[in-house]
Scaffold this active site. Structure first.
Site, PDB file in Angstrom:
ATOM      1  N   GLU A  93     -82.109 -39.617  14.334  1.00 16.55           N
ATOM      2  CA  GLU A  93     -82.692 -40.378  15.441  1.00 16.55           C
ATOM      3  C   GLU A  93     -83.779 -39.572  16.148  1.00 16.55           C
ATOM      4  O   GLU A  93     -84.803 -40.112  16.545  1.00 16.55           O
ATOM      5  CB  GLU A  93     -81.605 -40.812  16.426  1.00 16.55           C
ATOM      6  CG  GLU A  93     -80.698 -41.909  15.886  1.00 16.55           C
ATOM      7  CD  GLU A  93     -81.393 -43.267  15.768  1.00 16.55           C
ATOM      8  OE1 GLU A  93     -82.466 -43.452  16.373  1.00 16.55           O
ATOM      9  OE2 GLU A  93     -80.861 -44.133  15.051  1.00 16.55           O
ATOM     10  N   GLU A  97     -87.529 -41.085  16.315  1.00 21.71           N
ATOM     11  CA  GLU A  97     -88.081 -41.494  17.615  1.00 21.71           C
ATOM     12  C   GLU A  97     -89.142 -40.541  18.152  1.00 21.71           C
ATOM     13  O   GLU A  97     -89.998 -40.950  18.934  1.00 21.71           O
ATOM     14  CB  GLU A  97     -86.946 -41.649  18.638  1.00 21.71           C
ATOM     15  CG  GLU A  97     -85.973 -42.755  18.249  1.00 21.71           C
ATOM     16  CD  GLU A  97     -85.034 -43.143  19.381  1.00 21.71           C
ATOM     17  OE1 GLU A  97     -84.853 -42.342  20.318  1.00 21.71           O
ATOM     18  OE2 GLU A  97     -84.476 -44.257  19.296  1.00 21.71           O
ATOM     19  N   PRO A 117     -75.864 -56.356  27.346  1.00 21.23           N
ATOM     20  CA  PRO A 117     -75.060 -56.800  28.485  1.00 21.23           C
ATOM     21  C   PRO A 117     -73.579 -56.392  28.419  1.00 21.23           C
ATOM     22  O   PRO A 117     -72.961 -56.234  29.460  1.00 21.23           O
ATOM     23  CB  PRO A 117     -75.185 -58.330  28.415  1.00 21.23           C
ATOM     24  CG  PRO A 117     -75.405 -58.619  26.966  1.00 21.23           C
ATOM     25  CD  PRO A 117     -76.181 -57.457  26.413  1.00 21.23           C
ATOM     26  N   ASP A 118     -73.004 -56.232  27.238  1.00 20.58           N
ATOM     27  CA  ASP A 118     -71.542 -56.079  27.209  1.00 20.58           C
ATOM     28  C   ASP A 118     -71.033 -55.342  25.975  1.00 20.58           C
ATOM     29  O   ASP A 118     -69.919 -55.589  25.533  1.00 20.58           O
ATOM     30  CB  ASP A 118     -70.885 -57.469  27.284  1.00 20.58           C
ATOM     31  CG  ASP A 118     -71.269 -58.341  26.104  1.00 20.58           C
ATOM     32  OD1 ASP A 118     -72.084 -57.920  25.253  1.00 20.58           O
ATOM     33  OD2 ASP A 118     -70.763 -59.477  26.024  1.00 20.58           O
ATOM     34  N   GLU A 143     -93.027 -44.469  23.528  1.00 22.86           N
ATOM     35  CA  GLU A 143     -93.659 -43.207  23.931  1.00 22.86           C
ATOM     36  C   GLU A 143     -92.617 -42.125  23.801  1.00 22.86           C
ATOM     37  O   GLU A 143     -91.410 -42.393  23.904  1.00 22.86           O
ATOM     38  CB  GLU A 143     -94.058 -43.228  25.421  1.00 22.86           C
ATOM     39  CG  GLU A 143     -95.311 -43.974  25.780  1.00 22.86           C
ATOM     40  CD  GLU A 143     -95.567 -43.880  27.285  1.00 22.86           C
ATOM     41  OE1 GLU A 143     -95.736 -42.751  27.792  1.00 22.86           O
ATOM     42  OE2 GLU A 143     -95.559 -44.929  27.949  1.00 22.86           O
TER      43      GLU A 143
END
Ligand SMILES: [Zn+2]
Length: 176
Positions: A93, A97, A117-118, A143
């Site tokens: 990752e 990224e 949300p959950d 960015e």
């Protein structure tokens, strides 16, 4: 009585035999269960990993390209793939990224939280050092950069990341 509708992410139909799912207590918890073939859906938090990567007194953050919390900032982090060791997730990752190749130097913290949300997630944060590559935002980061802890570039997206940054010394308020 708990119904399927009360259990977030419960299957409505059995993914094995397509019968309608029901809720049955199993191991002391109500779980989505197929009355036809016996399939039980065990819901677990999704594991992810991230890195704390420093240049002097600054730390690497990425700005989220996608929802949830698009435009806000996090440590480089992502979900563990099915066939991946969690440490490999952190290194992959970071590279995807930020463009930087990193080497993990230690475990920093493990936090469980909610991805809005959950969706419950458990994130393993490692400390890391650079060992190659060039800083360049990629994948789902809009960015990437290094920022002083007392001059963060914007809102930090998730409570687990705020907790880590606070532990590193960032003057962030505790919030839910
Ligand atoms: Zn079934």
């Amino acid at each position: 009585m708990i119904s399927l509708a009360n259990i977030a992410h419960a299957f409505v139909f059995c993914p094995r035999c397509r019968a309608e799912m029901a809720v049955v207590a199993s191991g002391g918890r109500p779980r989505p269960t197929c009355p036809s073939c016996g399939f039980i859906q065990y819901l677990n938090p999704a594991p992810g990993a991230g890195v704390i990567l420093r240049r002097g007194a600054t730390v690497c953050l990425v700005r989220r390209r996608f929802e949830p919390r698009a435009g806000q900032w996090t440590l480089p982090t992502g979900f563990q793939e099915w066939d991946e060791d969690i440490a490999t997730t952190a290194v992959r990752e970071a590279r995807e990224e930020t463009g930087l190749q990193v080497r993990l130097t230690g475990l920093f913290a493990v936090h469980t939280g909610i991805l809005p949300p959950d969706r419950p997630v458990t994130v393993v944060f490692y400390e890391a050092v650079e060992c190659g590559g060039e800083l360049r935002a990629g994948d789902d980061a809009a960015e990437a950069g290094f920022f002083a802890l007392d001059a963060l570039p914007g809102r930090i997206a998730f409570a687990a990341h705020r907790k880590v940054l606070r532990a590193l010394g960032a003057p962030l308020e505790e919030e839910p």
